[in-house]
Design an enzyme around this catalytic site. Sequence first.
Site, PDB file in Angstrom:
ATOM      1  N   TYR A  57       0.818  -1.209   0.000  1.00  0.00           N
ATOM      2  CA  TYR A  57       0.000   0.000   0.000  1.00  0.00           C
ATOM      3  C   TYR A  57       0.855   1.264   0.000  1.00  0.00           C
ATOM      4  O   TYR A  57       0.339   2.352  -0.264  1.00  0.00           O
ATOM      5  CB  TYR A  57      -0.932   0.031   1.207  1.00  0.00           C
ATOM      6  CG  TYR A  57      -1.915  -1.113   1.313  1.00  0.00           C
ATOM      7  CD1 TYR A  57      -2.082  -2.039   0.282  1.00  0.00           C
ATOM      8  CD2 TYR A  57      -2.672  -1.290   2.468  1.00  0.00           C
ATOM      9  CE1 TYR A  57      -2.981  -3.082   0.401  1.00  0.00           C
ATOM     10  CE2 TYR A  57      -3.581  -2.325   2.596  1.00  0.00           C
ATOM     11  CZ  TYR A  57      -3.722  -3.226   1.559  1.00  0.00           C
ATOM     12  OH  TYR A  57      -4.609  -4.269   1.687  1.00  0.00           O
ATOM     13  N   SER A 194     -12.429  -5.397   1.174  1.00  0.00           N
ATOM     14  CA  SER A 194     -13.458  -4.940   0.217  1.00  0.00           C
ATOM     15  C   SER A 194     -14.846  -5.418   0.656  1.00  0.00           C
ATOM     16  O   SER A 194     -15.610  -5.965  -0.147  1.00  0.00           O
ATOM     17  CB  SER A 194     -13.146  -5.440  -1.199  1.00  0.00           C
ATOM     18  OG  SER A 194     -11.935  -4.896  -1.672  1.00  0.00           O
TER      19      SER A 194
END
Length: 281
Positions: A57, A194
């Site tokens: 990330y 998600s």
Amino acid sequence: MSSDDIDAFTPDSCPTTSGMPMLGLGTWQNTDAQQCAESIQTALESGYRHIDTAQAYENESAVGEGIARAAVDREEVFLATKVWISNLAHGDVLETAKASLDRLGVDYVDLLYVHWPARSYDPDPTLSAFSTLYEEGLIRNVGVSNFLPEQLETALEVCDAPILANQVELHPLLPQSDIRTACEEHDVEVVAYSPLARGDVFEQPEIQAIAEKHGVSEAQVSLAWLREKGITAIPKATGSDHIRDNWRSLALDLETADIDRIDGIDERTRVVDPDFGPWNR
């Protein structure tokens, strides 16, 4: 942030499983350093105690800055990061995990995941490095991510340290029943990334109807459904409104009929589908 905002929900509002808060903040694609740090601070001061990041990330430093800024003790924060697929050789795990700790500005992480069973992943050497980090106290728990049932079973066989969790994409449009069953059989927690399918769940008539009935957002309905299934969720949110809206899902108790209605959704959508995903091999 007003005191009313902070006091509306407390960390005690969030159930835990195996010591892991069942609602956390995901940080994927939150790469603006200032925004990321502010999001972490807002979340922690709103009640969150579970923060999820990863080497890939490229925001571990900002995450660490947000934790340091928040008026919350480090020991109260369940912090997770992940080792990327190019760093899974034994020596690379040890080196890059310690680099992650440096970027995060912490002495340990509560959970370190194998991000994907791909590229340089080899169960024995990879997981022996994770076990070493566990024995040295640099990580409190070992995790895997995106593991299919057979890969999870192999990991459990070869890893000397206990495996706490398998983090996978999971939401009402991808319920992952096989993975959930395998995890339950082996006492491994399931963590959903998600969990809102990047907003796709908001368009489902069943979820819209349940949200209207309870006077809440579609996001809250989806997160409450996951919690009812015993699944930890780490929705990404950057703005304070979304961060707090997700947190308020903890106050929503779905009825059995609501859960059954969501379970009955036929549409299937996978929003994270790289070529190296194990289901593509």
